[in-house]
Write a protein that holds these residues in place. Structure first.
Motif, PDB file in Angstrom:
ATOM      1  N   SER A 252       0.857  -1.332   0.286  1.00  0.00           N
ATOM      2  CA  SER A 252       0.105  -0.107   0.053  1.00  0.00           C
ATOM      3  C   SER A 252       0.917   1.136  -0.078  1.00  0.00           C
ATOM      4  N   VAL A 255       1.867   1.664  -3.574  1.00  0.00           N
ATOM      5  CA  VAL A 255       0.500   2.380  -4.269  1.00  0.00           C
ATOM      6  C   VAL A 255       0.575   3.967  -3.878  1.00  0.00           C
ATOM      7  N   SER A 265       3.363   2.211 -10.657  1.00  0.00           N
ATOM      8  CA  SER A 265       2.500   2.489  -9.622  1.00  0.00           C
ATOM      9  C   SER A 265       0.947   1.684 -10.235  1.00  0.00           C
ATOM     10  N   ARG A 269      -1.248  -1.139  -7.900  1.00  0.00           N
ATOM     11  CA  ARG A 269      -2.617  -1.195  -7.785  1.00  0.00           C
ATOM     12  C   ARG A 269      -3.203  -2.278  -8.298  1.00  0.00           C
ATOM     13  N   TYR A 273      -5.143  -5.040  -6.055  1.00  0.00           N
ATOM     14  CA  TYR A 273      -6.554  -5.665  -6.576  1.00  0.00           C
ATOM     15  C   TYR A 273      -6.532  -7.353  -6.417  1.00  0.00           C
TER      16      TYR A 273
END
Ligand SMILES: NC(=O)C1=CN([C@@H]2O[C@H](COP(=O)(O)OP(=O)(O)OC[C@H]3O[C@@H](n4cnc5c(N)ncnc54)[C@H](O)[C@@H]3O)[C@@H](O)[C@H]2O)C=CC1
Ligand SMILES: [Mg+2]
Length: 316
Positions: A252, A255, A265, A269, A273
């Protein structure tokens, strides 16, 4: 299988070339493109092999006495040979020149040959003889770079590096250029180990980026492929030549950080997901299948296909 063009001896070419009397050999009775064998060739020819498209390949390394031939004599011999190949309906000539015989490149170029490609020890020139514009395929168009997104599901940490040789020190996934004949997953695992000391195994392919006129690809196109890897060692020992920093970062945090490249980046993500919703949502997994024509095997990458679809024979 290429057929050998039956021709006179190269020594005869040399002798004739030295006397500046060149013969293209007897004409007629020869086949067009795709003919299996030309048995009518006489003395005074460069020897070549026919390919299945009706082109001729001349490998200077296989011809005798090339080291004694001067460029002027070579040009005359080549000119006569081109005339004959043209009359026989050959569509193209491929000239393979060892690097130490590069003095023959300029004479060939003056007869219309262009570079097709070069390897470390030889160059290949081509000349289109067929109707209309050349239909010869070009050479390699892309370089392939592969990075490994090494994600530890137990700690939610991802392995990232900062490149030593970049102007901006941004976080990215470790990776590098694929070697000839190397599988994508093997490149990712190798580069990750060389750059960070972390051992890992291939899980899936996550993304492909294509960029043209890439400065790092000598102006050619660049394919940058990111793979998902699973770590099985965790102690970092990074390469001081290539990396400035290397660490296990919380996914995180990667991210959120601005200190990274857009592609890193985006893939961070994608990983988040996949971690939350299931990696089957993001993975292109690999399977090995047999190639029909060559008898070799290849790797195919796609979203998981249920077994019932893999084996189904009809549409019902
Ligand atoms: N968006 C991203 O996060 C990034 C993507 N890439 C992609 O990664 C791939 C290449 O990865 P790299 O880590 O750059 O390759 P790499 O890991 O195979 O080799 C990089 C090393 O090769 C040497 N090197 C490269 N060019 C050199 C030169 N002209 N003279 C002397 N030494 C040289 C340097 O030691 C350099 O550290 C490409 O596909 C590129 O597009 C590379 C950097 C960032
Ligand atoms: Mg690298």
């Amino acid at each position: 299988m290429p057929q050998l063009l039956r021709g006179g001896r190269w020594r005869a070419v040399l002798a004739r070339a030295r006397r500046a009397v060149l013969f293209a050999g007897p004409r007629g009775a020869s086949g067009g493109p795709g003919c299996a064998r030309d048995a009518t060739s006489g003395a005074g020819e460069l020897r070549g092999e026919l390919d299945r498209f009706g082109g001729v390949s001349v490998r200077l390394a296989r011809l005798d006495a090339m080291h004694r031939l001067d460029p002027v004599a070579f040009q005359r011999a080549l000119q006569a040979a081109i005339q004959k190949w043209r009359s026989e309906g050959r569509v193209a000539v491929w000239l393979h020149i060892p690097i130490l015989q590069s003095r023959f490149i300029a004479p060939a170029a003056s007869l219309g040959f262009c570079f097709h490609h070069a390897e470390s020890d030889s160059s290949t020139l081509s000349l289109w003889l067929g109707e209309g514009p050349s239909r010869l395929p070009g050479y390699a168009t892309h370089q392939v770079g592969v990075a490994g997104a090494v994600f530890d599901e137990n700690t939610r940490k991802i392995l990232v590096v900062q490149d030593r040789n970049k102007l901006k020190n941004m976080w990215k996934f470790p990776g590098g250029l694929s070697e000839p004949g190397e599988d994508i997953g093997d490149t990712a695992v190798r580069e990750v180990f060389e750059e960070t000391g972390i051992k890992s195994e291939f899980r899936s392919l996550l993304s492909i980026r294509q960029q043209h006129t890439h400065p790092g690809a000598f102006g050619k196109s660049d394919m940058y492929i990111i793979c998902r890897l699973k770590p099985y060692s965790f102690t970092i020992n990074f390469c001081q030549h290539e990396c400035l920093r290397c660490e296990w970062m919380d996914l995180s945090d990667l991210v959120k950080t601005e200190n990274t490249t857009p592609i890193t980046s985006r893939v961070a993500r994608l990983l988040l997901y996949g971690y939350r919703e299931g990696f089957d949502k993001i993975d292109l997994t690999m399977e090995e299948l047999p190639a029909v024509y060559t008898g070799l095997f290849y790797k195919i990458y796609h979203k998981e296909l249920p077994d019932s679809y893999k084996t189904m024979t009809g549409m019902d």
